[in-house]
Write an enzyme that holds these catalytic residues in place. Structure first.
Site, PDB file in Angstrom:
ATOM      1  N   THR A   1      53.614  32.889   4.988  1.00  0.00           N
ATOM      2  CA  THR A   1      52.895  32.966   3.716  1.00  0.00           C
ATOM      3  C   THR A   1      52.195  31.650   3.399  1.00  0.00           C
ATOM      4  OG1 THR A   1      54.447  34.621   2.946  1.00  0.00           O
ATOM      5  CG2 THR A   1      53.237  33.458   1.253  1.00  0.00           C
TER       6      THR A   1
ATOM      7  N   SER B   1      56.568  35.818   9.923  1.00  0.00           N
ATOM      8  CA  SER B   1      57.797  35.432  10.638  1.00  0.00           C
ATOM      9  C   SER B   1      58.779  36.587  10.825  1.00  0.00           C
ATOM     10  CB  SER B   1      58.491  34.247   9.961  1.00  0.00           C
ATOM     11  OG  SER B   1      59.261  34.639   8.859  1.00  0.00           O
TER      12      SER B   1
ATOM     13  N   THR C   1      59.025  32.437   5.413  1.00  0.00           N
ATOM     14  CA  THR C   1      60.375  32.309   4.847  1.00  0.00           C
ATOM     15  C   THR C   1      61.363  33.319   5.444  1.00  0.00           C
ATOM     16  OG1 THR C   1      59.838  33.836   3.045  1.00  0.00           O
ATOM     17  CG2 THR C   1      59.546  31.478   2.603  1.00  0.00           C
ATOM     18  N   ASP C   2      60.838  34.449   5.950  1.00  0.00           N
ATOM     19  CA  ASP C   2      61.744  35.562   6.266  1.00  0.00           C
ATOM     20  C   ASP C   2      62.734  35.274   7.386  1.00  0.00           C
ATOM     21  OD1 ASP C   2      60.780  37.026   4.195  1.00  0.00           O
ATOM     22  OD2 ASP C   2      59.445  38.282   5.392  1.00  0.00           O
TER      23      ASP C   2
HETATM   24  C1  SIN Z   1      56.840  35.448   6.596  1.00  0.00           C
HETATM   25  O1  SIN Z   1      58.053  35.254   6.667  1.00  0.00           O
HETATM   26  O2  SIN Z   1      56.054  35.094   7.495  1.00  0.00           O
HETATM   27  C2  SIN Z   1      56.263  36.167   5.434  1.00  0.00           C
HETATM   28  C3  SIN Z   1      57.006  35.927   4.188  1.00  0.00           C
HETATM   29  C4  SIN Z   1      56.992  34.499   3.743  1.00  0.00           C
HETATM   30  O3  SIN Z   1      56.575  33.582   4.423  1.00  0.00           O
HETATM   31  O4  SIN Z   1      57.444  34.290   2.599  1.00  0.00           O
END
Ligand code: SIN
Length: 310
Positions: free
Chosen positions: A14, A60, A93-94
């Protein structure tokens, strides 16, 4: 004398996400922008000794062994360079906690490797990525900083402890009962416990880079009605290791446990980790399967994968 630099490695997420509407914090696509573009949009980073490289540009949730391998290889090369003071990795974050734990397990670097991220896309009205990047670079430039850590919402987490705990809030990560390593305030790190000082598994980096195929380790969950049929299906596919996301203090539904014990007797490595977000699995007199202590199921899977590679 040349200034020692920080290398920022992009993997997407993100942090590099873009939406058509600035008010849209959910309907964006992760990993749309090159890391160089993301960095160039942050005035507070100008003038700092930064270089950037793109390792991947993915959401991710789609993290793969190939990207982990590329990251581990590049981090190993960069950390060996005297002109590199540390590394920042832009990540979704995932699965950030998985990548952080993987890199700490294989590199356990004496320099800082700082994963950072965002919960809102770069195109948002008030994106959080720029501040997270500024904080992550501040951590990477901090004298004495070492190990793989995550920086999000002004908080520094150790790779071993960090876990995503919230689906939406900007402060999405926790270090659970261990607590964070520290905080970043106005580009200063306030440490509340020591930098990670674990050692890497001997030869782990060479093995992850050299293995033609990594072992297949799957996670099954213990829950009401868990009957072990999934375990049998995975055995039929030649799975090498199994982590059971167990209930409470590592307890497993009797039918699932019976299937896992059969798998273990057949030579498949089986480890219990708890579904609970907090606490450690502790020994009981009834244990039939080893446990992973305080590791979450996703981190226990990485530990088992590395153990099997050895
Ligand atoms: C991801 O994990 O690539 C998408 C979600 C995020 O980064 O918060």
């Amino acid at each position: 004398m040349n200034q020692r630099k920080i290398v920022v490695l992009g993997t997407g997420g993100t942090l590099a996400g873009a939406a058509a509407d600035p008010a849209d914090n959910l309907g964006y696509r992760a990993g749309e922008l090159p890391i160089a573009t993301v960095l160039a949009s942050v005035p507070a980073l100008r003038g700092l000794p930064l270089e950037s490289e793109e390792i991947a540009r993915i959401d991710s949730k789609d993290m793969s062994f190939a990207v982990w391998r590329a990251l581990a290889r590049r981090c190993g090369e960069l950390l060996a360079r005297p002109d590199v003071a540390g590394i920042v990795i832009g990540h979704g974050t995932d699965t950030l906690e998985e990548t952080a734990f993987f890199l700490q397990s294989v590199l356990a670097p004496a320099k800082p490797v700082v994963l950072t991220c965002a919960m809102r896309p770069a195109t948002a009205i008030a994106p959080d990525g720029p501040q997270n990047l500024v904080d992550a670079v501040a951590v990477a430039l901090t004298p004495g900083a070492r190990g793989v850590v995550a920086v999000c919402a002004g908080t520094v987490h150790a790779a071993r402890d960090v876990a995503k705990q919230h689906t939406y809030r900007l402060d999405a990560f926790t270090s659970g009962a261990a607590g964070p390593l520290g905080y970043v305030e106005e580009r200063e790190v306030r440490l509340v416990r020591p930098w990670p000082a674990e050692t890497a598994r001997a030869g782990a980096l060479e093995r992850v880079l050299g293995a033609a195929r990594w072992p297949r380790v799957e996670i099954v969950m213990s829950h009401a009605g868990a009957d072990g049929a999934l375990v049998d299906a995975l055995l039929a596919q030649g799975v090498h290791g199994l982590v059971v996301a167990a209930t409470g203090n590592g307890s497993v539904h009797a039918d699932l446990e019976a299937a896992l014990v059969r798998a273990q007797s057949g030579g498949v490595k089986v480890v219990r980790a708890s579904r609970c977000a907090q606490g450690q699995v502790q020994d009981t007199p009834h244990d039939r399967l080893p446990h992973a202590g305080g590791l979450s199921p996703v981190k226990a899977r990485i530990a088992l994968l590395l153990e099997l590679l050895a």
